[in-house]
Design a protein around this motif. Structure first.
Motif, PDB file in Angstrom:
ATOM      1  N   ASP A 184     107.158  48.468  61.047  1.00 21.03           N
ATOM      2  CA  ASP A 184     107.420  47.208  60.346  1.00 21.03           C
ATOM      3  C   ASP A 184     106.578  47.063  59.087  1.00 21.03           C
ATOM      4  OD1 ASP A 184     109.259  46.521  62.256  1.00 21.03           O
ATOM      5  OD2 ASP A 184     107.817  45.424  63.501  1.00 21.03           O
ATOM      6  N   ARG A 185     105.566  47.925  58.912  1.00 20.82           N
ATOM      7  CA  ARG A 185     104.754  47.857  57.687  1.00 20.82           C
ATOM      8  C   ARG A 185     105.553  48.250  56.463  1.00 20.82           C
ATOM      9  NH1 ARG A 185     100.453  52.106  58.610  1.00 20.82           N
ATOM     10  NH2 ARG A 185     100.081  51.656  56.394  1.00 20.82           N
ATOM     11  N   PHE A 186     106.614  49.039  56.628  1.00 18.54           N
ATOM     12  CA  PHE A 186     107.293  49.650  55.486  1.00 18.54           C
ATOM     13  C   PHE A 186     108.718  49.123  55.355  1.00 18.54           C
ATOM     14  CE2 PHE A 186     104.315  52.768  57.311  1.00 18.54           C
ATOM     15  CZ  PHE A 186     103.427  52.875  56.252  1.00 18.54           C
ATOM     16  N   ASP A 187     109.122  48.955  54.083  1.00 17.50           N
ATOM     17  CA  ASP A 187     110.499  48.552  53.787  1.00 17.50           C
ATOM     18  C   ASP A 187     111.381  49.754  53.507  1.00 17.50           C
ATOM     19  OD1 ASP A 187     110.236  45.627  53.820  1.00 17.50           O
ATOM     20  OD2 ASP A 187     108.848  45.961  52.156  1.00 17.50           O
ATOM     21  N   VAL A 188     110.800  50.876  53.059  1.00 17.34           N
ATOM     22  CA  VAL A 188     111.591  52.048  52.708  1.00 17.34           C
ATOM     23  C   VAL A 188     110.673  53.266  52.687  1.00 17.34           C
ATOM     24  CG1 VAL A 188     111.263  51.735  50.212  1.00 17.34           C
ATOM     25  CG2 VAL A 188     113.282  52.987  51.046  1.00 17.34           C
ATOM     26  N   VAL A 189     111.269  54.448  52.975  1.00 20.97           N
ATOM     27  CA  VAL A 189     110.555  55.730  52.903  1.00 20.97           C
ATOM     28  C   VAL A 189     111.122  56.522  51.734  1.00 20.97           C
ATOM     29  CG1 VAL A 189     110.055  57.899  54.074  1.00 20.97           C
ATOM     30  CG2 VAL A 189     110.100  55.780  55.385  1.00 20.97           C
ATOM     31  N   PHE A 190     110.224  57.014  50.837  1.00 21.21           N
ATOM     32  CA  PHE A 190     110.630  57.834  49.699  1.00 21.21           C
ATOM     33  C   PHE A 190     109.992  59.197  49.886  1.00 21.21           C
ATOM     34  CE2 PHE A 190     109.872  59.161  45.168  1.00 21.21           C
ATOM     35  CZ  PHE A 190     111.202  59.448  44.888  1.00 21.21           C
ATOM     36  N   SER A 191     110.822  60.236  50.201  1.00 20.10           N
ATOM     37  CA  SER A 191     110.273  61.526  50.614  1.00 20.10           C
ATOM     38  C   SER A 191     110.872  62.676  49.821  1.00 20.10           C
ATOM     39  CB  SER A 191     110.538  61.753  52.107  1.00 20.10           C
ATOM     40  OG  SER A 191     110.137  63.055  52.499  1.00 20.10           O
ATOM     41  N   ASP A 192     110.007  63.638  49.491  1.00 19.89           N
ATOM     42  CA  ASP A 192     110.469  64.909  48.943  1.00 19.89           C
ATOM     43  C   ASP A 192     111.194  65.687  50.046  1.00 19.89           C
ATOM     44  OD1 ASP A 192     110.888  67.001  47.240  1.00 19.89           O
ATOM     45  OD2 ASP A 192     108.883  67.856  47.460  1.00 19.89           O
ATOM     46  N   GLY A 227     102.922  63.085  43.502  1.00 16.69           N
ATOM     47  CA  GLY A 227     102.824  61.919  44.376  1.00 16.69           C
ATOM     48  C   GLY A 227     102.025  60.800  43.736  1.00 16.69           C
ATOM     49  N   ASN A 228     100.911  61.148  43.096  1.00 15.93           N
ATOM     50  CA  ASN A 228     100.107  60.125  42.423  1.00 15.93           C
ATOM     51  C   ASN A 228     100.863  59.501  41.265  1.00 15.93           C
ATOM     52  OD1 ASN A 228      97.860  60.386  44.100  1.00 15.93           O
ATOM     53  ND2 ASN A 228      97.015  62.082  42.892  1.00 15.93           N
ATOM     54  N   PHE A 229     101.647  60.316  40.538  1.00 14.07           N
ATOM     55  CA  PHE A 229     102.442  59.777  39.433  1.00 14.07           C
ATOM     56  C   PHE A 229     103.421  58.734  39.953  1.00 14.07           C
ATOM     57  CE2 PHE A 229     106.728  60.166  37.602  1.00 14.07           C
ATOM     58  CZ  PHE A 229     106.518  59.597  36.360  1.00 14.07           C
ATOM     59  N   ALA A 230     104.163  59.079  41.045  1.00 12.66           N
ATOM     60  CA  ALA A 230     105.125  58.127  41.596  1.00 12.66           C
ATOM     61  C   ALA A 230     104.418  56.890  42.134  1.00 12.66           C
ATOM     62  CB  ALA A 230     105.940  58.796  42.701  1.00 12.66           C
ATOM     63  N   VAL A 245     101.336  59.806  51.615  1.00 13.75           N
ATOM     64  CA  VAL A 245     100.936  60.894  52.508  1.00 13.75           C
ATOM     65  C   VAL A 245     101.512  62.184  51.960  1.00 13.75           C
ATOM     66  CG1 VAL A 245     100.775  59.447  54.570  1.00 13.75           C
ATOM     67  CG2 VAL A 245     102.944  60.523  54.004  1.00 13.75           C
ATOM     68  N   ASP A 246     100.876  63.307  52.306  1.00  9.29           N
ATOM     69  CA  ASP A 246     101.288  64.578  51.705  1.00  9.29           C
ATOM     70  C   ASP A 246     102.084  65.479  52.647  1.00  9.29           C
ATOM     71  OD1 ASP A 246      99.355  65.311  53.472  1.00  9.29           O
ATOM     72  OD2 ASP A 246      98.041  66.306  51.994  1.00  9.29           O
ATOM     73  N   ASN A 247     102.514  64.973  53.823  1.00 14.74           N
ATOM     74  CA  ASN A 247     103.352  65.795  54.702  1.00 14.74           C
ATOM     75  C   ASN A 247     104.182  64.893  55.605  1.00 14.74           C
ATOM     76  OD1 ASN A 247     101.950  65.672  57.584  1.00 14.74           O
ATOM     77  ND2 ASN A 247     100.303  65.878  56.042  1.00 14.74           N
ATOM     78  N   LEU A 297     106.610  53.896  51.752  1.00 12.49           N
ATOM     79  CA  LEU A 297     105.882  55.060  52.251  1.00 12.49           C
ATOM     80  C   LEU A 297     106.335  56.272  51.446  1.00 12.49           C
ATOM     81  CD1 LEU A 297     103.999  56.462  54.269  1.00 12.49           C
ATOM     82  CD2 LEU A 297     105.938  56.664  55.835  1.00 12.49           C
ATOM     83  N   VAL A 298     105.445  56.784  50.554  1.00 11.71           N
ATOM     84  CA  VAL A 298     105.767  57.915  49.688  1.00 11.71           C
ATOM     85  C   VAL A 298     105.267  59.190  50.358  1.00 11.71           C
ATOM     86  CG1 VAL A 298     105.440  58.966  47.424  1.00 11.71           C
ATOM     87  CG2 VAL A 298     105.666  56.476  47.630  1.00 11.71           C
ATOM     88  N   VAL A 299     106.181  60.182  50.519  1.00 13.05           N
ATOM     89  CA  VAL A 299     105.848  61.453  51.163  1.00 13.05           C
ATOM     90  C   VAL A 299     106.076  62.559  50.141  1.00 13.05           C
ATOM     91  CG1 VAL A 299     106.193  62.899  53.187  1.00 13.05           C
ATOM     92  CG2 VAL A 299     106.742  60.463  53.309  1.00 13.05           C
ATOM     93  N   GLU A 300     104.981  63.174  49.624  1.00 16.96           N
ATOM     94  CA  GLU A 300     105.088  64.187  48.574  1.00 16.96           C
ATOM     95  C   GLU A 300     103.935  65.170  48.734  1.00 16.96           C
ATOM     96  OE1 GLU A 300     106.070  66.618  46.181  1.00 16.96           O
ATOM     97  OE2 GLU A 300     107.356  64.884  45.771  1.00 16.96           O
ATOM     98  N   ASP A 301     104.271  66.475  48.920  1.00 18.29           N
ATOM     99  CA  ASP A 301     103.225  67.465  49.109  1.00 18.29           C
ATOM    100  C   ASP A 301     102.539  67.844  47.800  1.00 18.29           C
ATOM    101  OD1 ASP A 301     105.679  68.681  48.345  1.00 18.29           O
ATOM    102  OD2 ASP A 301     104.862  70.643  48.920  1.00 18.29           O
ATOM    103  N   ASN A 302     103.197  67.631  46.645  1.00 21.19           N
ATOM    104  CA  ASN A 302     102.572  67.863  45.339  1.00 21.19           C
ATOM    105  C   ASN A 302     101.776  66.614  44.981  1.00 21.19           C
ATOM    106  OD1 ASN A 302     102.136  67.902  42.440  1.00 21.19           O
ATOM    107  ND2 ASN A 302     103.576  69.622  42.379  1.00 21.19           N
ATOM    108  N   ILE A 303     100.455  66.717  45.088  1.00 25.02           N
ATOM    109  CA  ILE A 303      99.628  65.520  44.975  1.00 25.02           C
ATOM    110  C   ILE A 303      99.704  64.904  43.588  1.00 25.02           C
ATOM    111  CG2 ILE A 303      97.527  66.776  44.352  1.00 25.02           C
ATOM    112  CD1 ILE A 303      97.924  63.710  46.711  1.00 25.02           C
TER     113      ILE A 303
END
Length: 717
Positions: free
Chosen positions: A636-644, A604-607, A621-623, A595-601
């Motif tokens: 349970d859908r996610f193995d890890v959260v990567f957040s700004d 976020g798309n690059f990652a 998601v952006d927030n 689950l990638v959380v990045e407000d800079n779209i």
């Protein structure tokens, strides 16, 4: 220090609370004990008073009873005519009896018809019948011994106070009824006696028959009163017929009283004595009031003293906080001055780096580009990004406001890492010479403050040479120290390891002897308005002193100056081990859900694109609010959260704490270019990736974090 100050204020607050709470608690305990003691004392007083009233009533009734018995013996066997013939003599005897007993109003001898044969009031007595009086008809049909009647009003022509009769039956030789001998007893006699012994406020007395008819009452009543045998008093007497103590609202006036009662020997009479409960409470309140007279001023004085100490401590701590803020502001100003010196050179370097990146991108877009040239342009872009990231991190370290903690570092290695920045700072017209030792020279100091001090000394040297000349940086173990440090050799600062000397020498105009004594003063400067604040060298001086060292200057006009910074040296075994740079390749995702959380779209798309190419399953998601909602619905859908970290509203660090607080078992990896919150509070145990990052670096960190969850959930790798 702030924690200790908060603890001291908290301690004073606790002491203030205790100065009130403890006396109040002690007063409450003492009040409870005193209340019980006051009631016990009141019960004992009631018992003693009841003993006196009972003894008095017993003697009165026994005296009257004995007098009636004597009169009965005098007239025993005499017919009514004989008694009438002896009326004058008997009259005098009855009158003598009543005169000698103040409790008696009169004495009487009646015939079988209820007519008075003799009385103590008149001779001869009037022809009246008293057969309707209770003291008479009670004896007509049976022998009952001594009878005590109810309260009565005198019958005309007789006058005076109310009375109750005490009588005995007259029998003939064959036992038949021939009349009554009676004494009229004054209730006011008992009430006057009760008034004398019941001088305490709230005193109470009563005398009554077993059937509830009251004969005497104190305080006096203006009406007759008869207690209900089925009422509270009657029921209590029925339960304890001889003696007891009760608390009850008395029926005559509804006032609550503590009352003791006792039966008078074989007579059908009860004597009661008591006190109003309000009077008992008044005694208790009076006793506690005496304690309060002394306790309240003492407690108030102690509380006021503690309150004064609390306010004084608050004021002192506020003053200390203001001084710390001023010191922090001064340090920040000093650091910003050094940062300002870097601005021009940094802008120049960034433009050069951007030029390399832009040119490399343009060249990569050319058709029929050879693989060797394509790789060379890609490497140039990567090197430019790395240099820009390093320069950015150094600028952020200089600019942040928070005070850094001391750390152990090698001065020579740190000087070597700063050489490029110093070159940018000083400009191409300045020749830089670095003389660094072969062995480590370790110190324990604030690394950020050290770099700021070095830049301030270098900037001062550049300005002294008007932007052209040579600056020599020399690092070595100090063989001699200034006189101000002589007493520190072997102390807690040097720890018997001596000092490290960092010298910055220039070929400038030098410093006049008259100004050397003032160059470290805050805001002292010889530069023109707008060219300097005078804070640079004062920062060097403050840093040196706070670190347990010293700074000195030697100068000769026209020959240049040398500033020497002395810092306590620490042993080599204290240097933290540094890990080798991680150059491992990217790690394949193999379907790992991120689950990638990045407000800079764009970022976020690059990652997301880079991780998707490596085999990761990406949800972007952006927030942080939407990210938390995704996790709440199905973690349970996610193995890890990567957040700004830095995002509007809920930050990445807030999201990580929310995940931990809700016990959502998904690991969190954070990323940021700079965050004041992280620099102050740390990452609270979460993995952190610094921007700018590469896809390879992200994949390695995610791969390290995600297995923690799989092992914890019991899933197989």
């Amino acid at each position: 220090m702030q924690g200790a100050q908060r603890n001291s204020l908290r301690l004073l607050q606790w002491m203030m609370a205790a100065s009130l709470g403890l006396p109040i608690a002690l007063f409450a305990i003492a009040s409870t004990i005193s209340y019980a003691s006051t009631n016990d004392i009141a019960d004992r007083e009631i018992e003693r008073t009841l003993d006196v009233a009972h003894e008095h009533a017993l003697k009165v009734f026994e005296t009257i009873d004995r007098s009636l018995a004597e009169l009965n013996e005098v007239v025993r066997g005499l017919p009514d005519d004989a008694i009438r013939s002896r009326e004058p003599v008997l009259y005098r005897r009855l009158k003598q009896l009543t005169d000698s007993l103040p409790q008696l109003k009169s004495a009487w001898i009646f015939d079988a018809e209820g007519r008075a044969l003799v009385n103590s009031l008149a001779s001869p007595p009037p022809e009246l019948s008293f057969a309707d009086r209770d003291y008479f008809y009670a004896h007509v049909d049976q022998t009952i011994g001594t009878f005590i009647g109810a309260s009565l009003t005198p019958r005309a022509p007789y006058q005076g106070a109310r009375f109750f009769g005490m009588s005995r039956r007259r029998d003939s030789d064959d036992g038949s009824f021939i009349g009554v001998i009676q004494a009229s007893v004054l209730p006011e006699y008992f009430e006057s006696f009760y008034a004398r012994i019941g001088s305490d406020p709230g005193s109470f007395f009563a005398m009554g028959r077993t059937d509830g008819v009251l004969l005497a009452h104190f305080p006096r009543l203006d009406r007759e009163l008869r207690l209900d045998p089925n009422g509270p008093v009657g029921q209590q007497i029925a339960t304890h017929p001889e003696h007891d103590l009760i608390t009850i609202a008395w029926p005559s006036d509804g006032i609550e009283r503590r009352i003791g009662y006792r039966r008078v020997a074989e007579y059908p009479i009860y004597i009661s004595a008591g006190l109003e409960t309000s009077a008992i409470r008044a005694r208790w309140l009076s006793t506690m009031g005496q304690h309060l007279v002394f306790g309240i001023p003492a407690t108030a004085l102690l509380f006021l003293l503690l309150a004064f100490a609390f306010r004084r401590t608050q004021h002192l701590q506020a003053e200390a906080a203001k001084r710390r803020e001023a010191e922090d502001a001064l340090k920040h100003s000093q650091r910003l001055e050094a940062l300002g010196q870097l601005t021009g050179g940094v802008a120049h370097d960034f433009n050069n780096l951007l030029t390399v990146i832009r040119a490399s991108v343009d060249l990569l877009n050319r058709p029929q580009l050879s693989e060797e040239r394509r790789q060379r342009y890609i490497t140039a872009i990567a090197d430019a990004v790395a240099r820009a990231a390093k320069l950015t991190s150094q600028l952020l370290a200089f600019a942040r406001r928070q005070t850094l903690k001391p750390e152990v570092f090698d001065v020579g290695a740190r000087m070597q890492s700063l050489q490029d920045m110093l070159a940018t700072l000083l400009g191409p017209a300045i020749e830089i010479i670095m003389r660094l030792p072969a062995e480590p020279c370790l110190v324990s100091a604030d690394a950020g403050q050290f770099e700021t001090a070095l830049i301030n000394m270098a900037t001062n040297a550049r300005d002294a040479m008007q932007g052209k000349g040579r600056i020599t940086f020399t690092v070595q173990t100090a063989t001699t120290v200034p006189n101000t440090l002589a007493h520190l050799v072997g102390s807690q600062f040097s720890s018997n390891h001596g000092f490290v000397s960092i010298a910055v020498g220039d070929t400038g105009i030098g410093i006049p002897a008259g100004r050397i004594g003032r160059i470290f003063e805050p805001f002292f400067t010889t530069k023109q308005v707008g060219q300097g604040t005078g804070l640079g060298l004062s920062q060097v001086f403050g840093f040196a002193r706070q670190s347990g060292g010293e700074v000195t200057v030697t100068s000769e006009v026209g020959q240049g100056s040398t500033f020497s910074l002395y810092l306590p040296r620490v042993p080599a075994d204290l240097l933290p081990r540094s890990e080798a740079p991680n150059t491992a390749p990217a790690v394949a995702g193999n379907g790992m859900s991120v689950l990638v959380v990045e407000d800079n779209i764009e970022l976020g798309n690059f990652a997301a694109d880079g991780l998707t190419e490596l085999g990761y399953s990406i949800t972007l998601v952006d927030n942080a609010t939407d990210a938390l909602a995704e996790l709440v619905v199905d973690a349970d859908r996610f193995d890890v959260v990567f957040s700004d970290v830095v995002m509007p509203g809920m930050t990445g660090l807030d999201l990580a704490h929310a995940i931990r607080d809700r016990s959502i078992g998904v690991p969190v990896v954070l990323t940021t270019g700079y965050s004041e919150a992280l620099s102050q509070d740390g990452v609270a145990g979460f993995d952190l990736v610094q921007k700018p990052y590469s896809i390879e670096e992200i994949s390695r960190v995610l791969h390290r974090a995600a297995p923690l969850r799989r092992v914890r959930d019991g899933a197989a790798e």
